[in-house]
Design an enzyme around this catalytic site. Structure first.
Site, short mmCIF file in Angstrom:
data_model
loop_
_atom_site.label_atom_id
_atom_site.label_comp_id
_atom_site.label_asym_id
_atom_site.label_seq_id
_atom_site.Cartn_x
_atom_site.Cartn_y
_atom_site.Cartn_z
N GLU A 161 49.84 83.47 158.55
CA GLU A 161 49.34 83.74 157.32
C GLU A 161 50.89 84.27 156.39
O GLU A 161 50.91 85.49 156.02
CB GLU A 161 48.56 84.90 157.03
CG GLU A 161 47.13 84.39 157.66
CD GLU A 161 45.75 85.25 157.61
OE1 GLU A 161 46.25 86.39 157.30
OE2 GLU A 161 44.90 84.74 157.74
N GLU A 317 41.05 79.71 161.46
CA GLU A 317 40.35 80.80 161.62
C GLU A 317 39.01 80.89 160.54
O GLU A 317 39.15 80.29 159.61
CB GLU A 317 41.09 82.01 161.04
CG GLU A 317 42.28 82.43 161.91
CD GLU A 317 42.92 83.75 161.54
OE1 GLU A 317 42.36 84.39 160.68
OE2 GLU A 317 44.12 83.95 161.63
#
Ligand SMILES: [Zn+2]
Length: 682
Positions: A161, A317
Site C-alpha cells: 500500500e 486483500e
C-alpha cells in the site's frame, strides 16, 4: 474496432487457476509453531490454495544489519507447498527494523512541517534515501535468489500500500532536479509555466524551489501539480528500484503491488507501467446505505484495476467479515460476504484474497476480520462463508484467465483530480470529481454493460463510446487523443469544464473547450453558473424535465445541435446538451450536472443508437441487480449479481446457458437476495 482477444491471460501464468487465500503472518506465531500446522489443516478445510507471506517480516529476516535468517520463511513456504498451496511472496519494505532507523535516520520520513518522524508505524520511509533503496535492494535480491524459482511461489508482491510523501532535504533536492529536467534547466520557462509574476513570486533559480506545504508556497497551482507528479514518480521509481533485483533472479514471475480505493497520492496509471499485473485491496463500507450504490462504486474500482493492464487483476486483500479502522465496523451480512468476493471475479479478478488469515492477539489489527478468529476453529460463520467462496471458485476454475471485452469506457485521471481539487473556483466546498465519474459509470452498471475505466492517454480505438466527465485538465496529448478518437468514428461524451486548463494548469486562451476540441464538439463555452447546495435548475429532453444540480454551463452552438435545453435561469432556452458530428464520429457535450435522469436518458438513447446492449439484452434490470461477463473468445461467462437484501429477481438469459454452480442448462435465472449466478454460453 480491435479484434476480440481469443486467448486467456492468467494473472499468474505459472498457476493458471483462481487463487483463494490470504495475507498470512506466521512470524507472529513463531513461539507457538504448532499453530502453523493447525493453519495448514484449516487452509485445506477453507478451500484456500494460496498464502501471501513476508509483507512485514523484515525484523525477522534481518534481525541485525547484514545478519539474515530465512529459516521461518523456508519452513512456512515448504509447509504451504506440502499442503498443495501456492505462495505470493512479498518484499518487506512496508515497515523497517528498529536498528535501521537508529543507525540511518535518513530513512525516516520528514513531514510537511519539516519535522522528522521517530521510529513508528509503517509506510513512512523516505522514497529518495539512497540507504533505504540500497537496503531494500539487498534483501530483495536475497529473497529472489532464494525463492525466485521455488515451484510454490507464483507472484511477487512489492511492499505494501504505497503512499504518502517525504519533505526531507534529499526529497526536496530530487524535486528540484525533477523540475530542472522538465524545464531543461531554464528557470524562465518554469516561471512562465507557473505564472509566477502573480504576487511577485518569480523564482531566480531552481535552488529556491521548495515543496508546497503549510509553511511554504501553495498558491502556484503548476508547482502544486508538479509536486504531486513528482511524488507519484518518485514512488514509482522506488518500486522500479525494488523490482530490479527480482527481475534479475526471478524473471518468469509476475510482479505487482497492492493498490487502494480512492487513493489520492499516486497516479496509478503511471505506477502500473512498471508492474506486470494490477492488484488492489478492496474494503467497501457495506450496509451503510444502499448496497447497490456501494456495489457500483466498488465495481468502478474493479473495472479500473482490470483496465490498468487490460488483463485479469488480483483482488489482493478484502475482509472476510469486517475491518477495524472505519468509524463503524460492521460484519458483512450472510450472502453478501460471498457475493462481494465473487463480484471481483465478475469484473476480471483471478483471485479472492483476504486480509487476514489469522487474527493476531495484539497490536492495532487484533480486531480486524480474519478467516480464522481468536477461537482458532472452522466453526464460525465467517470461516464457513470463506469455504463456500472457495468451493465456488473451484467450480468455475475454467473462467480464470478469461478477459473482459468492454465496448464502453469512462475516463478517470489522477492529474485532473489534483488540478480540480487545487483550483480556486466553481464550488470551493467540493468539486465532487469521484462522485461524478461514478455517476456516469453507474449508467452502464445498471444496464449490465461491461465498462473499462481508462486514462485520457489510453488507446480508445476499441471503444464505441467513451465518457469523459469533468475533464478540466486536458493536456495536448489528451486533446489529440480525443480528437483522433472522434475523427476515426468514436462517440465521445464530454461534460462541463472539459478542456479548461493545460498540462501546466494554465487556462487555455481562445475559448474552451481547449483548441481543436471546440471543432470536435461544435460548441464554445462562455461561463458557468455554480448552484447553491439546495438550488435546483431544470433541463428538457423531448418534453421530459430533468433536475440539475451544482453546475449549469452556458454554451453557444457552433455547428452542434441541441439535445437538451435549459428551462430556468438567464440561460433558459439555451442548449444544455449538444451533439456534433465530426469526422466519422460524434461528440456529445453535457453542459450541466444532473441528479441522475438527464444523463441516464441521453446515454440510454446513445447506447441504443450505437447498438451497445447489456449482458442481458432486452432485460430491464431490477434495482440492485447487474450483469457482467468474461470470455475466452469461445464462451461467454455471465455473472448475475443481486445486491438487494430483501428482493429476489427473475431474469431471462440470452438463450440456453449452463449454470456452472448447479450443472443445469436453462434460459431463466432466479436470484435470491444477496446472491449470484454464473453461466457459460453454449
Ligand atoms: Zn525524503
Amino acid at each position: 474496432m480491435e479484434a476480440i482477444c481469443m486467448t486467456k491471460k492468467h494473472a499468474c501464468p505459472t498457476y493458471p487457476h483462481f487463487l483463494h487465500g490470504a495475507d498470512y503472518n506466521p512470524e507472529q506465531w513463531i513461539d507457538t509453531k504448532e499453530i502453523w500446522d493447525v493453519d495448514m489443516d484449516l487452509m485445506h478445510k477453507a478451500n484456500c490454495n494460496e498464502m501471501t507471506v513476508g509483507i512485514f517480516s523484515w525484523a525477522k529476516l534481518e534481525p541485525k544489519e547484514d545478519q539474515y535468517d530465512f529459516s521461518f520463511l523456508d519452513e512456512i513456504i515448504e509447509k504451504v507447498a506440502a499442503n498443495g498451496g501456492k505462495v505470493i511472496l512479498a518484499t518487506p519494505s512496508g515497515a523497517r527494523p528498529h536498528w535501521m532507523a537508529d543507525k540511518y535516520p535518513e530513512v525516516l520520513r520528514v513531514g510537511p512541517d519539516g519535522v522528522k518522524e521517530h521510529f513508528r508505524a509503517r509506510h513512512n520511509h523516505c522514497f529518495t534515501s539512497p540507504i533505504y533503496r540500497e537496503k531494500v535492494q539487498k534483501i530483495n535480491r536475497l529473497l529472489a535468489q532464494r525463492y525466485g524459482n521455488h515451484p510454490a511461489v507464483v507472484a511477487w508482491h512489492i511492499s505494501n500500500e504505497f503512499g504518502g510523501e517525504c519533505y526531507c532535504e534529499k526529497c526536496q533536492n530530487a524535486f528540484r532536479d525533477y523540475l530542472r529536467k522538465k524545464f531543461h534547466n531554464d528557470i524562465g520557462a518554469l516561471n512562465r509555466a507557473y505564472w509566477t509574476t502573480f504576487w511577485s513570486h518569480t523564482y531566480d533559480s531552481f535552488d529556491q524551489i521548495e515543496a508546497p506545504s503549510p509553511i511554504t508556497e501553495t498558491g502556484i497551482h503548476g508547482l502544486n501539480l508538479d509536486w504531486r507528479r513528482f511524488v507519484s514518480q518518485q514512488t514509482t521509481d522506488f518500486i522500479r528500484c525494488e523490482i530490479a533485483p527480482i527481475r534479475e533472479f526471478s524473471p518468469h514471475l509476475p510482479i505487482t503491488t497492492n493498490m487502494m480505493f480512492e487513493h489520492y497520492g499516486a497516479d496509478y496509471h503511471q505506477m502500473a507501467e512498471v508492474l506486470d499485473i494490477a492488484s488492489w485491496d478492496s474494503y467497501p463500507e457495506w450496509h451503510n446505505g444502499d448496497d447497490a450504490d456501494i456495489a457500483q462504486k466498488t465495481a468502478f474500482w474493479h473495472d479500473l484495476y482490470r483496465s490498468l493492464k487490460q488483463r485479469p487483476f488480483l483482488l489482493m486483500e478484502s475482509t472476510p467479515s469486517l475491518v477495524n479502522w472505519k468509524p463503524y465496523n460492521k460484519p458483512k451480512r450472510p450472502g453478501l460476504d460471498v457475493l462481494s468476493s465473487i463480484q471481483a471475479v465478475a469484473h476480471g479478478s483471478d483471485s479472492v484474497q483476504y486480509f487476514q488469515w489469522r487474527k493476531g492477539r495484539g497490536s492495532s489489527e487484533k480486531f480486524h476480520g480474519a478467516v480464522v478468529g481468536h477461537d482458532g476453529t472452522e466453526n464460525t460463520r465467517v470461516f464457513q462463508s470463506v469455504k463456500t467462496t472457495g468451493a465456488v471458485l473451484q467450480k468455475i476454475d475454467e473462467i480464470a484467465g478469461t478477459v473482459t471485452n468492454a465496448r464502453v469506457a469512462v475516463i478517470f485521471s489522477w492529474e485532473n483530480m489534483w488540478a480540480l481539487d487545487d483550483c480556486q473556483g466553481y464550488a470551493n466546498a467540493g468539486k465532487k470529481y469521484w462522485e461524478n465519474v461514478y455517476a456516469y459509470h453507474r449508467v452502464f452498471w445498471e444496464n449490465g454493460i461491461d465498462c473499462d475505466v481508462v486514462s485520457p492517454h489510453a488507446d480508445l480505438s476499441k471503444y464505441n463510446l467513451v465518457v469523459a466527465p469533468m475533464l478540466y485538465l486536458t493536456d495536448a496529448e489528451t486533446v489529440a487523443n480525443l480528437k483522433g478518437y472522434v475523427f476515426q468514428g468514436g462517440c465521445l461524451y464530454g461534460t462541463y469544464m472539459l478542456g479548461t486548463v493545460d498540462g501546466n494548469d494554465l487556462c487555455y486562451l481562445g475559448g474552451i473547450p481547449a483548441g481543436e476540441l471546440k471543432e470536435v464538439f461544435g460548441i464554445v463555452a462562455e461561463e458557468i453558473d455554480t448552484l447553491y447546495p439546495t438550488e435546483r435548475q431544470h433541463a428538457e429532453v423531448k418534453g421530459q424535465c430533468h433536475e440539475l444540480v451544482d453546475y449549469c454551463e452556458v454554451i453557444h452552438l457552433n455547428g452542434a445541435n441541441a439535445l437538451a435545453t435549459y428551462l430556468d435561469g438567464y440561460y433558459k432556452g439555451m442548449c444544455a446538451v449538444s451533439e456534433h458530428h465530426y469526422g466519422k464520429g460524434r461528440a456529445i457535450y453535457q453542459a450541466c450536472r444532473d441528479s441522475g435522469s438527464l444523463k441516464d436518458t441521453v446515454l440510454r438513447q446513445l447506447l441504443q443508437e450505437l447498438d451497445i446492449q447489456g449482458n442481458l439484452a432486452g432485460e430491464t434490470l431490477p434495482h440492485g441487480v447487474t450483469a457482467h461477463s468474461r470470455t475466452d473468445g469461445e464462451h461467454t461467462y455471465l455473472f448475475l449479481e443481486n445486491y438487494s437484501a430483501t428482493e429476489p429477481a427473475e431474469l431471462v438469459l440470452p438463450g440456453q446457458m449452463d449454470n456452472l454452480l448447479t450443472g443445469e442448462t436453462t434460459d431463466l435465472c432466479h436470484l435470491a437476495p444477496y446472491s449470484f449466478a454464473i453461466y457459460r454460453s453454449k
